[in-house]
Design a protein around this motif. Structure first.
Motif, PDB file in Angstrom:
ATOM      1  N   ASP A   1      30.845  60.671  38.973  1.00 31.23           N
ATOM      2  CA  ASP A   1      29.756  60.898  38.258  1.00 31.23           C
ATOM      3  C   ASP A   1      30.191  61.934  36.928  1.00 31.23           C
ATOM      4  OD1 ASP A   1      28.313  59.862  40.261  1.00 31.23           O
ATOM      5  OD2 ASP A   1      27.599  61.444  41.199  1.00 31.23           O
ATOM      6  N   HIS A   2      31.270  62.580  37.181  1.00 32.69           N
ATOM      7  CA  HIS A   2      31.535  63.379  35.773  1.00 32.69           C
ATOM      8  C   HIS A   2      32.350  62.662  34.996  1.00 32.69           C
ATOM      9  CE1 HIS A   2      29.696  66.385  38.281  1.00 32.69           C
ATOM     10  NE2 HIS A   2      29.512  66.996  37.187  1.00 32.69           N
ATOM     11  N   ARG A   3      32.751  61.502  35.254  1.00 33.45           N
ATOM     12  CA  ARG A   3      33.945  60.750  34.284  1.00 33.45           C
ATOM     13  C   ARG A   3      33.001  60.018  33.131  1.00 33.45           C
ATOM     14  NH1 ARG A   3      37.399  58.282  37.821  1.00 33.45           N
ATOM     15  NH2 ARG A   3      39.045  59.865  37.152  1.00 33.45           N
ATOM     16  N   GLU A   4      33.472  60.725  31.816  1.00 34.76           N
ATOM     17  CA  GLU A   4      32.777  59.827  30.692  1.00 34.76           C
ATOM     18  C   GLU A   4      33.320  58.505  30.572  1.00 34.76           C
ATOM     19  OE1 GLU A   4      30.600  61.271  28.976  1.00 34.76           O
ATOM     20  OE2 GLU A   4      30.409  63.125  30.083  1.00 34.76           O
ATOM     21  N   PRO A   5      32.106  57.558  30.119  1.00 34.61           N
ATOM     22  CA  PRO A   5      32.762  56.276  29.799  1.00 34.61           C
ATOM     23  C   PRO A   5      33.786  56.274  28.723  1.00 34.61           C
ATOM     24  CG  PRO A   5      30.394  56.428  30.020  1.00 34.61           C
ATOM     25  CD  PRO A   5      30.839  57.929  30.071  1.00 34.61           C
ATOM     26  N   GLU A   6      34.661  55.492  28.733  1.00 35.96           N
ATOM     27  CA  GLU A   6      35.532  55.391  27.658  1.00 35.96           C
ATOM     28  C   GLU A   6      36.129  53.849  27.627  1.00 35.96           C
ATOM     29  OE1 GLU A   6      39.454  57.298  27.893  1.00 35.96           O
ATOM     30  OE2 GLU A   6      38.912  58.042  29.919  1.00 35.96           O
ATOM     31  N   PRO A   7      36.453  53.466  26.122  1.00 34.23           N
ATOM     32  CA  PRO A   7      37.228  52.120  26.116  1.00 34.23           C
ATOM     33  C   PRO A   7      38.300  51.917  27.041  1.00 34.23           C
ATOM     34  CG  PRO A   7      36.797  52.838  24.141  1.00 34.23           C
ATOM     35  CD  PRO A   7      36.680  54.038  24.905  1.00 34.23           C
ATOM     36  N   ALA A   8      38.526  50.752  27.534  1.00 35.17           N
ATOM     37  CA  ALA A   8      39.794  50.538  28.708  1.00 35.17           C
ATOM     38  C   ALA A   8      40.988  50.812  27.878  1.00 35.17           C
ATOM     39  CB  ALA A   8      39.614  49.018  29.413  1.00 35.17           C
ATOM     40  N   GLU A   9      40.997  50.271  26.795  1.00 33.48           N
ATOM     41  CA  GLU A   9      42.500  50.684  26.023  1.00 33.48           C
ATOM     42  C   GLU A   9      42.540  51.913  25.522  1.00 33.48           C
ATOM     43  OE1 GLU A   9      38.926  49.627  22.931  1.00 33.48           O
ATOM     44  OE2 GLU A   9      39.715  48.943  24.916  1.00 33.48           O
ATOM     45  N   GLY A  10      41.699  52.995  25.923  1.00 34.61           N
ATOM     46  CA  GLY A  10      42.023  54.272  25.554  1.00 34.61           C
ATOM     47  C   GLY A  10      42.497  55.022  27.051  1.00 34.61           C
ATOM     48  N   ARG A  11      42.508  54.438  27.939  1.00 37.30           N
ATOM     49  CA  ARG A  11      42.638  55.038  29.236  1.00 37.30           C
ATOM     50  C   ARG A  11      44.064  54.825  29.914  1.00 37.30           C
ATOM     51  NH1 ARG A  11      38.086  51.536  32.170  1.00 37.30           N
ATOM     52  NH2 ARG A  11      36.251  52.817  31.248  1.00 37.30           N
ATOM     53  N   ASP A  12      44.758  55.805  30.349  1.00 39.53           N
ATOM     54  CA  ASP A  12      45.999  55.784  30.918  1.00 39.53           C
ATOM     55  C   ASP A  12      46.048  55.236  32.078  1.00 39.53           C
ATOM     56  OD1 ASP A  12      47.415  57.437  28.854  1.00 39.53           O
ATOM     57  OD2 ASP A  12      46.992  59.200  29.771  1.00 39.53           O
ATOM     58  N   GLN A  13      45.060  55.416  32.853  1.00 42.13           N
ATOM     59  CA  GLN A  13      44.746  54.907  34.241  1.00 42.13           C
ATOM     60  C   GLN A  13      43.140  54.113  34.179  1.00 42.13           C
ATOM     61  OE1 GLN A  13      45.719  57.755  37.053  1.00 42.13           O
ATOM     62  NE2 GLN A  13      47.507  56.384  37.568  1.00 42.13           N
ATOM     63  N   PRO A  14      42.965  52.801  33.978  1.00 35.29           N
ATOM     64  CA  PRO A  14      41.836  52.268  33.913  1.00 35.29           C
ATOM     65  C   PRO A  14      40.918  52.298  35.057  1.00 35.29           C
ATOM     66  CG  PRO A  14      43.476  50.505  32.995  1.00 35.29           C
ATOM     67  CD  PRO A  14      44.148  51.903  33.628  1.00 35.29           C
ATOM     68  N   THR A  15      39.705  52.684  35.026  1.00 31.83           N
ATOM     69  CA  THR A  15      38.999  52.787  36.222  1.00 31.83           C
ATOM     70  C   THR A  15      38.329  51.555  36.603  1.00 31.83           C
ATOM     71  OG1 THR A  15      36.992  53.593  34.997  1.00 31.83           O
ATOM     72  CG2 THR A  15      38.359  55.136  35.933  1.00 31.83           C
ATOM     73  N   GLY A  16      37.674  51.352  37.841  1.00 33.10           N
ATOM     74  CA  GLY A  16      37.164  50.106  38.191  1.00 33.10           C
ATOM     75  C   GLY A  16      36.127  50.487  39.258  1.00 33.10           C
ATOM     76  N   HIS A  17      35.373  49.433  39.403  1.00 28.18           N
ATOM     77  CA  HIS A  17      34.173  49.760  40.485  1.00 28.18           C
ATOM     78  C   HIS A  17      34.621  49.588  41.680  1.00 28.18           C
ATOM     79  CE1 HIS A  17      30.309  47.935  42.288  1.00 28.18           C
ATOM     80  NE2 HIS A  17      30.079  49.122  42.048  1.00 28.18           N
ATOM     81  N   VAL A  18      34.583  50.748  42.561  1.00 27.86           N
ATOM     82  CA  VAL A  18      35.205  50.734  43.707  1.00 27.86           C
ATOM     83  C   VAL A  18      33.991  50.939  44.667  1.00 27.86           C
ATOM     84  CG1 VAL A  18      36.665  51.943  45.280  1.00 27.86           C
ATOM     85  CG2 VAL A  18      37.390  51.847  43.018  1.00 27.86           C
ATOM     86  N   VAL A  19      34.098  50.110  46.010  1.00 26.52           N
ATOM     87  CA  VAL A  19      32.871  50.248  46.964  1.00 26.52           C
ATOM     88  C   VAL A  19      33.567  50.737  48.114  1.00 26.52           C
ATOM     89  CG1 VAL A  19      31.320  48.952  48.277  1.00 26.52           C
ATOM     90  CG2 VAL A  19      31.518  48.448  45.830  1.00 26.52           C
ATOM     91  N   ILE A  20      33.218  51.725  48.932  1.00 24.96           N
ATOM     92  CA  ILE A  20      33.560  52.214  50.158  1.00 24.96           C
ATOM     93  C   ILE A  20      32.329  52.059  51.005  1.00 24.96           C
ATOM     94  CG2 ILE A  20      34.331  54.065  51.440  1.00 24.96           C
ATOM     95  CD1 ILE A  20      34.439  54.548  47.606  1.00 24.96           C
ATOM     96  N   HIS A  21      33.062  51.099  52.298  1.00 27.07           N
ATOM     97  CA  HIS A  21      32.208  51.142  53.498  1.00 27.07           C
ATOM     98  C   HIS A  21      32.575  52.030  54.390  1.00 27.07           C
ATOM     99  CE1 HIS A  21      30.286  47.474  51.698  1.00 27.07           C
ATOM    100  NE2 HIS A  21      31.600  46.931  51.311  1.00 27.07           N
ATOM    101  N   PHE A  22      31.367  52.677  54.937  1.00 26.66           N
ATOM    102  CA  PHE A  22      31.639  53.534  55.867  1.00 26.66           C
ATOM    103  C   PHE A  22      30.828  53.718  57.045  1.00 26.66           C
ATOM    104  CE2 PHE A  22      31.203  58.227  57.559  1.00 26.66           C
ATOM    105  CZ  PHE A  22      32.376  57.975  58.543  1.00 26.66           C
ATOM    106  N   ASP A  23      30.913  53.375  58.373  1.00 26.11           N
ATOM    107  CA  ASP A  23      29.790  53.144  59.254  1.00 26.11           C
ATOM    108  C   ASP A  23      30.520  54.106  60.624  1.00 26.11           C
ATOM    109  OD1 ASP A  23      28.147  51.174  58.074  1.00 26.11           O
ATOM    110  OD2 ASP A  23      30.179  49.920  58.181  1.00 26.11           O
TER     111      ASP A  23
END
Length: 214
Positions: A179-201
């Motif tokens: 939530d606190h990660r500011e959006p930034e262009p992919a080319e500006g990231r050392d480690q690109p972020t992605g949409h990650v889904v966690i299922h927990f039941d």
């Protein structure tokens, strides 16, 4: 949905997590097929306009605008500041997530909760199948970071609740990072972020009556 929130929605009695609980009116408003899909798209793809969502959903802009306002009225989404030109509005999911809370006494809200839980099961099945079918085409580092998991344990109700809350605390920590990660262009990231889904039941299937039709 997103639903540690999508993702976060979870049903729990714990008060140690910061996600807000939806009231009866919000539950009834959210349990609408198009609103669920709009929220799902905003969660997965990021901020979007009513026009952009209309194109993705095959709806007219008037319909998506109305449903966006309804979601915003109940605090599910908000205007993404600093985006768009003129009167153009980009909408985003409100950070922090939310929970469904305790089963409501209001019959209409209880029915809405059933719809929302059924949609959560549907979404999880869709996402699991999507990853299973497409993982071979994903970058190697993301495949290595992913995982399927299932454990079958013999625990007391107290131990089960303790396990649930400890896992939710870990998920909450990473949700806060996200939530606190500011959006930034992919080319500006050392480690690109992605949409990650966690299922927990946590499913105490052994507590079901033996003659349960399921």
């Amino acid at each position: 949905m997103d639903f540690f929130a999508k993702i976060g929605l979870h049903v729990t009695k714990s008060k140690s997590f910061s996600a807000r609980t939806l009231d009866a009116n919000a539950l009834k408003s959210f349990a609408h097929p198009l609103r669920l899909r709009i929220y799902e798209l905003l969660d997965e793809r990021g901020p979007a306009t009513a026009t952009g969502l209309a194109g993705l959903l095959g709806e007219n802009t008037g319909a998506t605008s109305y449903h966006l306002r309804e979601l915003a009225r109940h605090g599910m989404i908000e205007v993404a500041t600093g985006m768009g030109r003129g009167k153009e509005k980009y909408w985003r999911v409100v950070p922090g997530g939310f929970t469904y809370g305790e089963p409501p006494s209001d019959a209409e809200a209880a029915s809405a909760l059933e719809v929302l839980l059924d949609d959560l099961v549907r979404q999880r099945g869709t996402e699991l199948a999507r990853w299973r079918e497409g993982a071979s085409r994903a970058p190697a580092e993301w495949v290595e970071a992913s995982g399927f998991g299932r454990r079958s344990l013999r625990l007391t109700a107290e131990e089960t609740a303790e396990l649930r809350d400890q896992v939710l605390e870990v998920l909450e920590r990473y949700r806060t990072v996200s939530d606190h990660r500011e959006p930034e262009p992919a080319e500006g990231r050392d480690q690109p972020t992605g949409h990650v889904v966690i299922h927990f039941d946590v499913l105490p299937l052994g507590a079901l009556p033996e003659d349960d039709p399921a």
